[in-house]
Motif scaffolding. Structure first.
Motif, short mmCIF file in Angstrom:
data_model
loop_
_atom_site.label_atom_id
_atom_site.label_comp_id
_atom_site.label_asym_id
_atom_site.label_seq_id
_atom_site.Cartn_x
_atom_site.Cartn_y
_atom_site.Cartn_z
N GLN A 93 -4.34 -6.73 -7.09
CA GLN A 93 -4.02 -5.35 -7.44
C GLN A 93 -2.79 -4.92 -6.65
OE1 GLN A 93 -7.16 -2.60 -6.46
NE2 GLN A 93 -8.09 -4.05 -5.06
N PRO A 94 -1.78 -4.38 -7.34
CA PRO A 94 -0.53 -4.04 -6.68
C PRO A 94 -0.58 -2.70 -5.98
CG PRO A 94 -0.37 -3.59 -9.02
CD PRO A 94 -1.74 -4.17 -8.78
N VAL A 95 0.10 -2.62 -4.84
CA VAL A 95 0.33 -1.35 -4.14
C VAL A 95 1.81 -1.31 -3.80
CG1 VAL A 95 -0.18 0.00 -2.08
CG2 VAL A 95 -2.00 -1.27 -3.20
N ASN A 96 2.50 -0.26 -4.25
CA ASN A 96 3.93 -0.14 -4.02
C ASN A 96 4.22 0.56 -2.70
OD1 ASN A 96 4.92 -1.35 -6.47
ND2 ASN A 96 4.06 0.42 -7.53
N ILE A 97 5.32 0.18 -2.05
CA ILE A 97 5.64 0.78 -0.75
C ILE A 97 6.03 2.25 -0.91
CG2 ILE A 97 6.26 -1.39 0.38
CD1 ILE A 97 9.20 -0.66 -0.05
N GLY A 98 6.49 2.65 -2.08
CA GLY A 98 6.77 4.06 -2.33
C GLY A 98 5.51 4.91 -2.23
N GLU A 99 4.38 4.36 -2.72
CA GLU A 99 3.10 5.05 -2.62
C GLU A 99 2.62 5.11 -1.17
OE1 GLU A 99 1.35 6.67 -5.03
OE2 GLU A 99 3.11 6.30 -6.26
N VAL A 128 -5.25 -7.46 -2.50
CA VAL A 128 -4.18 -6.47 -2.58
C VAL A 128 -2.85 -7.13 -2.27
CG1 VAL A 128 -3.29 -4.34 -1.55
CG2 VAL A 128 -5.73 -4.61 -1.91
N LYS A 129 -1.85 -6.87 -3.12
CA LYS A 129 -0.50 -7.36 -2.88
C LYS A 129 0.43 -6.16 -2.79
CE LYS A 129 3.01 -10.62 -4.32
NZ LYS A 129 3.33 -11.78 -5.16
N VAL A 130 1.22 -6.08 -1.72
CA VAL A 130 2.17 -4.99 -1.53
C VAL A 130 3.49 -5.39 -2.19
CG1 VAL A 130 3.37 -3.57 0.15
CG2 VAL A 130 1.03 -4.28 0.59
N LEU A 131 3.98 -4.50 -3.07
CA LEU A 131 5.21 -4.75 -3.81
C LEU A 131 6.29 -3.76 -3.36
CD1 LEU A 131 3.72 -5.31 -7.37
CD2 LEU A 131 4.26 -7.01 -5.64
N ALA A 132 7.55 -4.04 -3.70
CA ALA A 132 8.69 -3.33 -3.12
C ALA A 132 9.19 -2.16 -3.96
CB ALA A 132 9.83 -4.31 -2.88
N HIS A 143 -1.82 -3.81 6.40
CA HIS A 143 -2.72 -4.96 6.27
C HIS A 143 -2.96 -5.20 4.78
CE1 HIS A 143 -4.03 -5.07 10.55
NE2 HIS A 143 -3.68 -3.79 10.49
N ALA A 144 -2.65 -6.41 4.29
CA ALA A 144 -2.88 -6.75 2.88
C ALA A 144 -3.04 -8.25 2.74
CB ALA A 144 -1.72 -6.25 2.02
N HIS A 145 -3.49 -8.67 1.56
CA HIS A 145 -3.69 -10.10 1.29
C HIS A 145 -2.37 -10.81 1.04
CE1 HIS A 145 -7.69 -8.37 0.29
NE2 HIS A 145 -8.10 -9.44 0.94
N ALA A 146 -1.37 -10.08 0.48
CA ALA A 146 -0.08 -10.70 0.17
C ALA A 146 1.01 -9.64 0.15
CB ALA A 146 -0.14 -11.41 -1.18
N PHE A 147 2.23 -10.08 0.39
CA PHE A 147 3.41 -9.21 0.37
C PHE A 147 4.49 -9.90 -0.44
CE2 PHE A 147 1.18 -8.18 4.24
CZ PHE A 147 1.27 -6.79 4.33
#
Length: 168
Positions: A93-99, A128-132, A143-147
């Motif tokens: 599931q994506p999480v954006n750094i803007g959020e 969770v994967k953090v996207l740019a 803290h996340a599973h992937a970046f």
């Protein structure tokens, strides 16, 4: 008094029966016109379903292209015989750094629980994967599973750190 006890029979496996009206007699087909299922026995006049040996196959969808043929396949010489592709997909599931910038204060530690409390990464058991996408101007410990590579660069450029969570 002794007479009352002898008339009452104990309930056991020998005298159990289903409730009245809960069981229905099977449909007896081909027993004359008056029965309602005579002549063609409920199969109709013509067509594939009226023929002897006609059965509905499992996964039959009325002649339309069935789902196992509509799904994408793995590459290989036997395209229609190869397995569907979707079951081998890895889900994140994506999480954006803007959020993250919008919902967290500078210096916060962003854990999965903190993201969930702020309405991000709400699906349980999905990594969770953090996207740019977006800009980050705050110093955060994420803290996340992937970046993604760009997200890691932007978090570290803002003075924050990226912490990987190991699965299991």
């Amino acid at each position: 008094m002794a007479d009352e006890q002898t008339t009452e029979e104990r309930i056991g496996l020998h005298n159990l029966s289903p409730a009245p009206g809960s069981r229905k007699a099977r449909k007896r087909v081909g027993r004359g016109e008056g029965s309602g299922t005579g002549k063609t026995s409920g199969r109709g006049q013509k067509g594939w379903g009226s023929r002897s040996g006609a059965k509905r196959r499992p996964r039959f969808e009325g002649g339309q292209n069935p789902i196992h043929m509509r799904m994408r396949k793995l590459r290989g010489p036997h395209m229609k015989k190869s397995m569907p592709f979707e079951m081998f997909r890895t889900h994140t599931q994506p999480v954006n750094i803007g959020e993250l910038d919008r919902r967290f204060e500078s210096g916060d530690v962003v854990t999965l629980e903190a993201m969930n409390a702020k309405g991000l990464a709400t699906r349980k058991g999905v990594p969770v994967k953090v996207l740019a996408k977006g800009e980050l101007s705050k110093k955060l410990t994420v803290h996340a599973h992937a970046f993604s590579a760009t997200a890691r660069e932007r978090i570290e450029a803002a003075g924050g750190t990226c912490e990987l969570i190991s699965e299991g």
